[in-house]
Design an enzyme around this catalytic site. Structure first.
Site, PDB file in Angstrom:
ATOM      1  N   GLU A  72      -3.624  -4.308  -6.263  1.00  0.00           N
ATOM      2  CA  GLU A  72      -2.701  -3.248  -6.677  1.00  0.00           C
ATOM      3  C   GLU A  72      -1.335  -3.821  -7.029  1.00  0.00           C
ATOM      4  O   GLU A  72      -0.675  -3.367  -7.971  1.00  0.00           O
ATOM      5  CB  GLU A  72      -2.584  -2.214  -5.555  1.00  0.00           C
TER       6      GLU A  72
ATOM      7  N   LYS B 255      -9.135   1.454   7.527  1.00  0.00           N
ATOM      8  CA  LYS B 255      -8.785   1.090   6.158  1.00  0.00           C
ATOM      9  C   LYS B 255      -8.820  -0.414   5.933  1.00  0.00           C
ATOM     10  O   LYS B 255      -8.453  -1.213   6.784  1.00  0.00           O
ATOM     11  CB  LYS B 255      -7.392   1.627   5.793  1.00  0.00           C
TER      12      LYS B 255
ATOM     13  N   SER C 157      -4.078  -0.173   7.411  1.00  0.00           N
ATOM     14  CA  SER C 157      -3.198   0.996   7.394  1.00  0.00           C
ATOM     15  C   SER C 157      -2.469   1.098   8.728  1.00  0.00           C
ATOM     16  O   SER C 157      -3.031   0.788   9.780  1.00  0.00           O
ATOM     17  CB  SER C 157      -4.028   2.265   7.163  1.00  0.00           C
TER      18      SER C 157
ATOM     19  N   HIS D 281     -16.444   4.505 -20.644  1.00  0.00           N
ATOM     20  CA  HIS D 281     -15.853   5.765 -20.177  1.00  0.00           C
ATOM     21  C   HIS D 281     -16.009   5.928 -18.656  1.00  0.00           C
ATOM     22  O   HIS D 281     -16.034   7.056 -18.152  1.00  0.00           O
ATOM     23  CB  HIS D 281     -16.481   6.973 -20.890  1.00  0.00           C
TER      24      HIS D 281
END
Length: 483
Positions: free
Chosen positions: A314, A307, A301, A161
């Site tokens: 992804e 970043k 970024s 979880h």
């Protein structure tokens, strides 16, 4: 309107020429030209059995064979010239053959249909491509093995979880993903057995009337079996995506089954890679900080200089939707088709190539990510907390003769007490613990060790050192096996 010579004729009812929009819709060449080798391979074998059946002479066979080899060389050397009236890979190769050898090339298609020809091409391509993916998966598993061996001493939180649950070895977590891939490999190997059935010689749907030797044809093309029903053969796309266990399970729908099955297995592979990507994305955040990705697998970024984005993971995660979509596409296409061949199936090759290309790319990217990433050992250890040993408290009581349900209740009361009094579980005074369960004695303090905790899971599949080493040995043996 365009007027041209088609494999199916341009006279009589078709003398008006084909509507230009329909011509564009009907043309599959930009997709299926990828099958040029397989198409020529099938034609070479078919020419040989035509010769054996005395449909063409030995000299004609020799001429056709030489011509087909020239066509193959044209493709390999990028010299092939495509024309506006070429509909598909079959029409290009036949047209070019006739240009090279003359009218004798027109005999090659005797008794053969593009219906059985295209299924053959796809199966030949898929046999080769499935083996490629199996090898790519094995390469990824080898990467997991190397990392698991190197980091076998590192302990980290295991999660359920997305909450810290129990301590596990980092290697145990990584190998869990490896065993998913092992199952994917096995599914692909099973698919190979079902793809290994030769359809050529089935004609459009009724079979071949010229008594060609289909068993020899299968041997020439490297197949172990031949299809037993011509209608079944030309309508089959299940190899691009079905779950059948035996080729004979469905007499009529077998043509598309191998394509459906391929897409199904690819969707599972992609799902497994997506779940791994999600874990790695989380572990790479400042909040977890268990791993650090290599700069070659991250991006920055355009606005925020600090970043360090895990775009590669992804993108792999995002591809899963497209691959699943292709499975849905082929299944929906098949669900309402009457027997046998229908032009709806023309899009099956685009689906097959899309899935193959993106699975192969995803496997390579994930291999690079895992191989190059840095495991932040100390951060993994520091993320462990003593409340994760609450289950060990229950096991301690079980070993003292307490029923597990009662032991679980006592451990839960300890956790509540520690939380209410802002005390670490491991620092609870023994007198307090004894008020909850009299079975607690001085040796309870021996359980406050994360290393001891993972080492108690000695059973096969557990997270102890010996068990993890056995898992590594098993996967090593698996990837080194030739079959």
């Amino acid at each position: 309107m365009e007027k041209s010579s088609k494999l199916w004729g341009d006279e009589g009812r078709f003398s008006c020429g084909l509507n230009s929009d329909l011509s564009q819709l009907n043309n599959s060449l930009q997709v299926d030209k990828r099958l040029y080798r397989e198409d020529i391979c099938g034609s070479l074998a078919y020419a040989e059995v035509l010769c054996d059946a005395e449909i063409i002479s030995s000299d004609e066979f020799k001429t056709i064979k030489e011509g087909l080899n020239i066509v193959l060389d044209d493709w390999n050397s990028h010299k092939i010239q495509l024309r506006d009236n070429d509909e598909d890979i079959h029409s290009v190769n036949e047209r070019r053959l006739i240009e090279i050898v003359g009218d004798v090339g027109r005999k090659l298609h005797t008794g053969r249909s593009r219906n059985d020809q295209v299924v053959l091409d796809m199966k030949l391509w898929m046999k080769k491509s499935v083996i490629e993916i199996v090898e790519d998966i094995k390469c990824l598993i080898k990467v997991f093995i190397r990392k698991a061996e190197d980091k076998i001493k590192v302990i980290m939180p295991g999660y359920t979880h997305l909450q810290r649950a129990q301590p596990v070895r980092f290697s145990h977590w990584l190998l869990a993903h490896g065993f998913f891939l092992e199952s994917d490999c096995d599914r692909l190997k099973q698919l190979l057995e079902r793809v290994d059935v030769m359809p050529l010689g089935s004609g459009a749907l009724a079979g071949n009337p010229f008594k060609i030797n289909r068993d020899k044809l299968a041997k020439l093309l490297g197949f172990s079996k031949i299809t037993n029903n011509s209608m079944n053969a030309v309508s089959d796309r299940d190899f691009v995506g079905n779950l059948m266990k035996n080729v004979s399970d469905l007499i009529f729908l077998n043509t598309n089954i191998f394509q459906v099955e391929f897409n199904f297995i690819a969707t599972l592979i992609s799902t497994h890679l997506s779940r791994l990507s999600e874990d790695l994305i989380l572990f790479n955040t400042k909040e977890f900080n268990f791993i650090k990705l290599s700069g070659e697998f991250a991006t920055g970024s355009s606005l925020m200089p600090q970043k360090f984005n895990p775009d590669c993971l992804e993108l792999v995660r995002g591809l899963t939707g497209g691959i699943l979509g292709q499975l849905t596409n082929i299944l929906v296409t098949l669900k309402g088709l009457p027997f046998t061949y229908n032009k709806d199936l023309q899009s099956d090759k685009q689906s097959m190539f899309f899935v193959f290309d993106n699975i192969k790319l995803s496997l390579k990217v994930i291999s690079g990510v895992v191989e190059s990433m840095e495991i932040l050992d100390e951060n993994c250890w520091n993320a462990l907390s003593y409340d994760m040993l609450a289950t060990d408290v229950a096991y301690y009581l079980v070993r003292k003769g307490v029923a597990f349900r009662d032991a679980h209740h006592s451990a839960s009361k300890l956790v509540d007490y520690a939380s209410q009094h802002c005390i670490e579980l491991c620092k609870l005074p023994l007198p307090v613990m004894k008020t909850i369960n009299e079975k607690f004695i001085d040796d309870v303090h021996d359980i406050w060790s994360f290393t001891k905790s993972v080492e108690q899971y000695q059973a096969t599949g557990g997270t102890s050192m010996e068990s993890v080493r056995n898992q590594i040995a098993y996967l090593k043996d698996y990837v080194e096996r030739g079959n």
